[in-house]
Design a protein around this motif. Structure first.
Motif, PDB file in Angstrom:
ATOM      1  N   UNK A   1       0.830  -1.207   0.000  1.00 28.43           N
ATOM      2  CA  UNK A   1       0.000   0.000   0.000  1.00 28.43           C
ATOM      3  C   UNK A   1       0.863   1.255   0.000  1.00 28.43           C
ATOM      4  N   UNK A   2       1.987   1.238   0.692  1.00 31.65           N
ATOM      5  CA  UNK A   2       2.918   2.382   0.663  1.00 31.65           C
ATOM      6  C   UNK A   2       3.394   2.633  -0.765  1.00 31.65           C
ATOM      7  N   UNK A   3       3.721   1.553  -1.473  1.00 30.01           N
ATOM      8  CA  UNK A   3       4.168   1.671  -2.865  1.00 30.01           C
ATOM      9  C   UNK A   3       3.042   2.199  -3.752  1.00 30.01           C
ATOM     10  N   UNK A   4       1.827   1.718  -3.542  1.00 28.54           N
ATOM     11  CA  UNK A   4       0.689   2.195  -4.336  1.00 28.54           C
ATOM     12  C   UNK A   4       0.458   3.679  -4.093  1.00 28.54           C
ATOM     13  N   UNK A   5       0.536   4.102  -2.847  1.00 29.55           N
ATOM     14  CA  UNK A   5       0.368   5.521  -2.508  1.00 29.55           C
ATOM     15  C   UNK A   5       1.452   6.351  -3.183  1.00 29.55           C
ATOM     16  N   UNK A   6       2.681   5.892  -3.113  1.00 33.37           N
ATOM     17  CA  UNK A   6       3.803   6.604  -3.721  1.00 33.37           C
ATOM     18  C   UNK A   6       3.634   6.702  -5.241  1.00 33.37           C
ATOM     19  N   UNK A   7       3.298   5.595  -5.884  1.00 33.73           N
ATOM     20  CA  UNK A   7       3.126   5.583  -7.342  1.00 33.73           C
ATOM     21  C   UNK A   7       1.948   6.459  -7.762  1.00 33.73           C
ATOM     22  N   UNK A   8       0.832   6.384  -7.031  1.00 34.08           N
ATOM     23  CA  UNK A   8      -0.332   7.213  -7.361  1.00 34.08           C
ATOM     24  C   UNK A   8       0.003   8.692  -7.242  1.00 34.08           C
ATOM     25  N   UNK A   9       0.840   9.022  -6.285  1.00 29.94           N
ATOM     26  CA  UNK A   9       1.234  10.420  -6.106  1.00 29.94           C
ATOM     27  C   UNK A   9       2.127  10.882  -7.249  1.00 29.94           C
ATOM     28  N   UNK A  10       2.971   9.999  -7.756  1.00 33.11           N
ATOM     29  CA  UNK A  10       3.840  10.329  -8.886  1.00 33.11           C
ATOM     30  C   UNK A  10       3.104  10.350 -10.220  1.00 33.11           C
ATOM     31  N   UNK A  11       1.977   9.641 -10.312  1.00 31.16           N
ATOM     32  CA  UNK A  11       1.281   9.483 -11.586  1.00 31.16           C
ATOM     33  C   UNK A  11       0.842  10.816 -12.179  1.00 31.16           C
ATOM     34  N   UNK A  12       0.084  11.567 -11.413  1.00 31.85           N
ATOM     35  CA  UNK A  12      -0.376  12.883 -11.870  1.00 31.85           C
ATOM     36  C   UNK A  12       0.091  13.904 -10.854  1.00 31.85           C
ATOM     37  N   UNK A  13       1.020  14.742 -11.278  1.00 34.62           N
ATOM     38  CA  UNK A  13       1.561  15.785 -10.405  1.00 34.62           C
ATOM     39  C   UNK A  13       1.442  17.119 -11.123  1.00 34.62           C
ATOM     40  N   UNK A  14       0.691  18.040 -10.539  1.00 37.11           N
ATOM     41  CA  UNK A  14       0.546  19.378 -11.097  1.00 37.11           C
ATOM     42  C   UNK A  14       1.297  20.333 -10.179  1.00 37.11           C
ATOM     43  N   UNK A  15       2.366  20.965 -10.677  1.00 34.56           N
ATOM     44  CA  UNK A  15       3.156  21.871  -9.832  1.00 34.56           C
ATOM     45  C   UNK A  15       2.337  23.059  -9.322  1.00 34.56           C
ATOM     46  N   UNK A  16       2.614  23.451  -8.085  1.00 32.45           N
ATOM     47  CA  UNK A  16       2.011  24.647  -7.496  1.00 32.45           C
ATOM     48  C   UNK A  16       3.136  25.524  -6.963  1.00 32.45           C
ATOM     49  N   UNK A  17       2.764  26.581  -6.274  1.00 39.89           N
ATOM     50  CA  UNK A  17       3.735  27.562  -5.790  1.00 39.89           C
ATOM     51  C   UNK A  17       4.807  26.943  -4.895  1.00 39.89           C
TER      52      UNK A  17
END
Length: 185
Positions: free
Chosen positions: A21-37
């Motif tokens: 689950x840690x790996x899934x969370x990490x991969x999901x976070x990397x999948x779509x990343x929209x930069x902010x300030x």
């Protein structure tokens, strides 16, 4: 997935579940990343919330902290990692505390929604205060505390969107998994 610790095999199973689950969370976070300030918006929160449903309270706290903390470290946002670990662990705790209350006679979807919304509100508030600390002591030189409070306000809308998207993904996915009889909650 809700086994009690009976022996070594269960402990190994728990460790494996948390790691996956840690790996899934990490991969999901990397999948779509929209930069902010000061960082980025991602869909990883949906997996944090889903981990609560899949793993229960204790395991989801650990998986969320590891998965999201690792993401910050690997993304180069090392200064954010300690805050993220705490914020996401508490986020999972809040959702789990509400979802797994004893003697719930309410609609399970509504209970999940309430738990997820309160967890999302915590996340927005937690990152607001983390942003103040980061702005004051790490990102900018000579920033007053009042300025740090204002700078951190800029991230509230993107964190709100992140929480809403996470909830919008986690609720239907958890219901689909429930219908498939893979989970109990």
């Amino acid at each position: 997935m809700y086994e009690k610790n009976v022996g070594n095999s269960t402990n190994i199973l728990s460790i494996a579940q948390i790691a996956v689950m840690s790996a899934i969370i990490c991969v999901a976070t990397f999948t779509i990343k929209i930069p902010t300030y000061t960082g980025y918006v991602h869909i990883g929160d949906s997996m944090v919330l889903l981990s609560v449903v899949l793993l229960g309270r204790k395991k989801s706290i650990v998986a969320s902290a590891i998965g999201m903390g690792l993401t910050d470290i690997l993304s180069g946002y090392i200064a954010w990692a300690p805050f993220t670990i705490i914020i996401k662990a508490i986020m999972a705790y809040i959702a789990g505390k509400i979802i797994y209350r004893k003697n719930i006679n309410e609609n399970r979807i509504r209970v999940k929604l309430i738990g997820f919304i309160l967890a999302g509100i915590w996340m927005v508030i937690g990152y607001y205060f983390a942003g103040i600390i980061i702005s004051k002591f790490i990102l900018f030189e000579n920033v007053t505390l009042n300025q740090a409070f204002l700078i951190s306000l800029k991230e509230i809308p993107s964190n709100m969107v992140q929480a809403i998207v996470g909830i919008a993904i986690a609720i239907p996915v958890s219901e689909l998994l429930k219908k498939s009889k893979l989970i109990k909650a």
